[in-house]
Design a protein around this motif. Structure first.
Motif, PDB file in Angstrom:
ATOM      1  N   GLU A  71       0.862  -1.076   0.011  1.00  0.00           N
ATOM      2  CA  GLU A  71      -0.079   0.053  -0.153  1.00  0.00           C
ATOM      3  C   GLU A  71       1.008   1.110   0.045  1.00  0.00           C
ATOM      4  N   ARG A 107       0.639   5.106   0.601  1.00  0.00           N
ATOM      5  CA  ARG A 107      -0.266   6.354   1.220  1.00  0.00           C
ATOM      6  C   ARG A 107      -0.071   7.650   0.330  1.00  0.00           C
ATOM      7  N   LYS A 138      -3.637  11.845   2.627  1.00  0.00           N
ATOM      8  CA  LYS A 138      -4.583  11.572   3.971  1.00  0.00           C
ATOM      9  C   LYS A 138      -5.976  10.888   3.445  1.00  0.00           C
ATOM     10  N   ALA A 149      -5.329   5.853  -0.214  1.00  0.00           N
ATOM     11  CA  ALA A 149      -4.451   4.880   0.153  1.00  0.00           C
ATOM     12  C   ALA A 149      -4.326   4.034  -1.263  1.00  0.00           C
ATOM     13  N   GLN A 206       3.526   8.650   1.938  1.00  0.00           N
ATOM     14  CA  GLN A 206       3.948   7.910   2.627  1.00  0.00           C
ATOM     15  C   GLN A 206       4.368   6.490   1.895  1.00  0.00           C
TER      16      GLN A 206
END
Length: 366
Positions: A112, A114, A117, A120, A313
């Motif tokens: 996954e 990111r 926010k 994903a 991320q």
């Protein structure tokens, strides 16, 4: 209006497709590749980039995506007979695009990202637990994937079931990963099983490690000639990148190296000292180099990525840099005449990488 163009194209394509019954065929097709090079060349906004390359004869562009990710963009083209092309842009002159190339640590081929926010991106490009892919190109693919899947679905519902995935240079690297993503969606029933996918990765660098390459090739190869091609000019240095480092942990779990330390410990003291020294000298440098590459091309590069995409991320990196060539190779072999036209020149480091030399060599194929 821009959003409606792909739908209008697919509506236009339906009658001709039903009448002619033409479908994508397996195997490398010289004429098909040359036409697709023309399509790919039109990704550039500056006509100087594709000077000398003729315009596509069979396809017309019906959609251009917004710029997303690290200066990524894709186009949708149609031949008006039930076939569409997803054309992925290669590296541009912008710093963000180059950063995507240098963000060359590996991420697991299943996981996954990111992206923000709110978003994903879950992906499964290979099932093998050791399969891993280039972090930057995975991010580029993830940034475009939802839009691409949506447009393919729209065209499918209006009769276009043949999809060519196309990219040159960085676009070719992303084309590998997009193909794996689309085929995974098919296996899960999230993309119709009768969408026929064919991929041309042109002048593409290496997208991932050996375990990823095995699964990609198993999905796209076949006795009928296959559905995924890696077209390489043998004089071009870009397909030789990223730099690859193979450590002992890159082998399959069953191998003669996994128990080497135990075997060494059973030797007599002189042999144990000598063999232990040799083993460390061979093992340590590659592991140290891999850690350095991950530090600079992963951890450090991701900090630069977050200056453009502050909510990104990446997850945990996979401890490998064992990049390998992927896909069924179609090698464009330069000749003496080629080098007279496109000589080696240290001042033109992309002299063998652009569309004209690839077009010249492709036209010489039998």
């Amino acid at each position: 209006m821009k959003r409606l163009l792909p739908l209008m194209c697919c509506l236009f394509a339906l009658p001709a497709y039903s009448t002619l019954g033409q479908r994508l065929q397996p195997g490398f097709d010289k004429a098909e590749y040359i036409e697709l090079l023309r399509v790919s060349s039109r990704q550039a906004g500056d006509s100087v980039y594709y000077a000398g390359v003729a315009a596509p004869k069979q396809f017309r562009r019906v959609y251009r995506s917004p710029v997303v990710g690290l200066d990524n963009r894709w186009d949708l083209w149609s031949n008006g007979r039930g076939m569409v092309v997803v054309s992925l842009r290669g590296t541009t002159q912008n710093n963000e695009s180059w950063l995507e190339n240098f963000y060359a640590a590996m991420l697991p081929a299943k996981g996954e990202l990111r992206l923000s926010k709110e978003r994903a991106f879950r992906y499964e490009l290979a099932r093998h637990p050791q399969a891993a892919v280039h972090a930057g190109w995975l991010l580029g693919m993830a940034s475009m994937a939802d839009d691409i899947v949506s447009k393919i679905d729209s065209c499918y519902r209006r009769g276009s079931k043949d999809v060519v995935v196309l990219g040159h240079s960085q676009g070719g690297a992303i084309a590998y990963l997009l193909t794996s993503h689309l085929r995974n969606l098919q296996s899960r029933g999230e993309l119709p099983a009768d969408v026929r996918l064919k991929t041309y990765c042109s002048a593409a660098p290496k997208p991932g490690n050996l375990q990823y390459a095995y699964e990609y090739e198993a999905q796209t190869h076949g006795p009928d000639g296959g559905w995924g091609f890696n077209v390489v000019n043998a004089a071009d240095w870009v397909p030789e990148t990223p730099i690859s480092i193979q450590t002992l942990t890159d082998f399959n779990p069953t191998n003669p190296f996994v128990g080497a330390r135990g075997i060494i410990r059973k030797q007599t003291l002189p042999k144990r000292l000598a063999l232990g020294y040799v083993y460390r000298q061979l093992d340590k440098p590659t592991r140290k180099a891999q850690r350095n590459y991950q530090r600079y091309l992963g951890t450090f590069a991701s900090r630069q990525v977050r200056k453009t995409l502050p909510e990104y991320q990446p997850g945990t990196y996979y401890a490998s840099n064992n990049y390998v060539r992927t896909g069924r190779p179609v090698v464009l072999q330069p000749t003496a005449e080629y080098y007279r036209r496109f000589p080696d020149d240290p001042k033109r480091i992309f002299g063998h990488h652009l569309f004209l030399p690839y077009m010249y060599l492709a036209e010489k194929l039998p």
